[in-house]
Design a protein around this motif. Structure first.
Motif, mmCIF file in Angstrom:
data_model
loop_
_atom_site.group_PDB
_atom_site.id
_atom_site.type_symbol
_atom_site.label_atom_id
_atom_site.label_comp_id
_atom_site.label_asym_id
_atom_site.label_seq_id
_atom_site.Cartn_x
_atom_site.Cartn_y
_atom_site.Cartn_z
ATOM 1 N N ALA A 159 -51.208 -10.848 5.501
ATOM 2 C CA ALA A 159 -49.779 -11.515 5.072
ATOM 3 C C ALA A 159 -49.195 -9.978 3.721
ATOM 4 O O ALA A 159 -49.706 -9.413 3.602
ATOM 5 C CB ALA A 159 -50.220 -12.230 3.660
ATOM 6 N N ASP A 160 -47.465 -10.732 4.207
ATOM 7 C CA ASP A 160 -47.212 -9.557 3.330
ATOM 8 C C ASP A 160 -47.025 -9.522 1.765
ATOM 9 O O ASP A 160 -45.487 -10.295 2.401
ATOM 10 C CB ASP A 160 -45.484 -9.213 4.434
ATOM 11 N N PRO A 161 -47.215 -9.479 1.049
ATOM 12 C CA PRO A 161 -46.309 -10.014 0.099
ATOM 13 C C PRO A 161 -45.178 -8.788 -0.636
ATOM 14 O O PRO A 161 -44.873 -9.215 -1.568
ATOM 15 C CB PRO A 161 -47.588 -9.026 -1.241
ATOM 16 N N THR A 162 -44.828 -7.483 0.059
ATOM 17 C CA THR A 162 -43.707 -7.037 -0.262
ATOM 18 C C THR A 162 -42.390 -7.464 0.836
ATOM 19 O O THR A 162 -41.691 -6.803 0.221
ATOM 20 C CB THR A 162 -44.134 -5.321 0.549
ATOM 21 N N SER A 163 -43.045 -8.179 1.274
ATOM 22 C CA SER A 163 -41.338 -9.278 1.735
ATOM 23 C C SER A 163 -41.160 -10.158 0.327
ATOM 24 O O SER A 163 -40.226 -10.998 0.442
ATOM 25 C CB SER A 163 -41.669 -10.004 2.528
ATOM 26 N N PHE A 164 -41.774 -10.580 -0.256
ATOM 27 C CA PHE A 164 -42.021 -11.472 -1.630
ATOM 28 C C PHE A 164 -41.261 -9.914 -2.903
ATOM 29 O O PHE A 164 -40.322 -10.319 -3.766
ATOM 30 C CB PHE A 164 -42.651 -12.338 -1.740
ATOM 31 N N VAL A 165 -42.395 -9.433 -3.877
ATOM 32 C CA VAL A 165 -42.699 -8.487 -4.653
ATOM 33 C C VAL A 165 -41.449 -7.567 -4.820
ATOM 34 O O VAL A 165 -42.072 -6.573 -3.481
ATOM 35 C CB VAL A 165 -43.790 -7.867 -4.600
ATOM 36 N N PRO A 166 -40.063 -7.416 -5.923
ATOM 37 C CA PRO A 166 -39.727 -6.358 -5.702
ATOM 38 C C PRO A 166 -40.289 -5.012 -5.848
ATOM 39 O O PRO A 166 -41.201 -5.364 -7.099
ATOM 40 C CB PRO A 166 -38.111 -6.631 -6.115
ATOM 41 N N ILE A 167 -40.467 -3.754 -5.096
ATOM 42 C CA ILE A 167 -40.819 -2.269 -5.105
ATOM 43 C C ILE A 167 -40.301 -2.162 -6.657
ATOM 44 O O ILE A 167 -39.230 -2.265 -7.520
ATOM 45 C CB ILE A 167 -40.380 -1.594 -4.226
#
Length: 151
Positions: free
Chosen positions: A67-75
């Motif tokens: 799962a890719d949380p970086t696609s949701f959570v702004p860096i």
């Protein structure tokens, strides 16, 4: 995953829970659609990995999806910083203390059956001699065909 009944972190601040609730996937970036299955413990709600195996002539292609949380959570966002501080979900005797808010780990990011979710996929091509002949890493959209349990 860490099992420790002595550690309990502070709950997520309300502002962080609100930010997590309002996040959505930025679908502007092209991602190849792939398929897989999840295999987790009974009652698991944060499905964060999947697998797929298919024959390719004399070879086999193994796809490992995360799962890719970086696609949701702004860096560099406040939510990103809290997730980095927590670094892992703690599995406790009576529940868990999640790395990220449940709305993300169990819903938006979770690789739920029948849903298409952003993932990071590692493809490994294995020859008939069981040797790795090729690997690739890509951003994908995973459709979980079936949620299996260890049982």
């Amino acid at each position: 995953m860490h099992i420790n009944s002595a550690i309990k972190r502070k709950p997520f601040p309300t502002s962080i829970l609100q930010q997590a609730e309002n996040l959505s996937f930025n679908s502007e970036q092209y991602r190849e659609q792939v398929i897989g299955i999840t295999i987790d413990a009974d009652g698991s709600r944060d499905l964060d990995d999947a697998i797929w195996l298919e024959p390719k002539g004399q070879n086999a292609l193994i796809s490992i999806h995360i799962a890719d949380p970086t696609s949701f959570v702004p860096i560099h966002s406040q939510l990103d910083q809290i997730i980095l501080e927590r670094i892992e979900t703690l599995y406790l005797k009576h529940g868990n203390d999640p790395m990220m808010p449940h709305i993300l780990s169990e819903n938006k990011i979770s690789l739920l059956e029948g849903k298409i979710k952003p993932a990071i996929t590692i493809e490994v091509l294995i020859g008939s001699d069981a040797q790795i002949s090729q690997t690739s890493l890509k951003l994908t959209l995973l459709k979980n065909l079936k949620q299996y349990t260890y049982n």
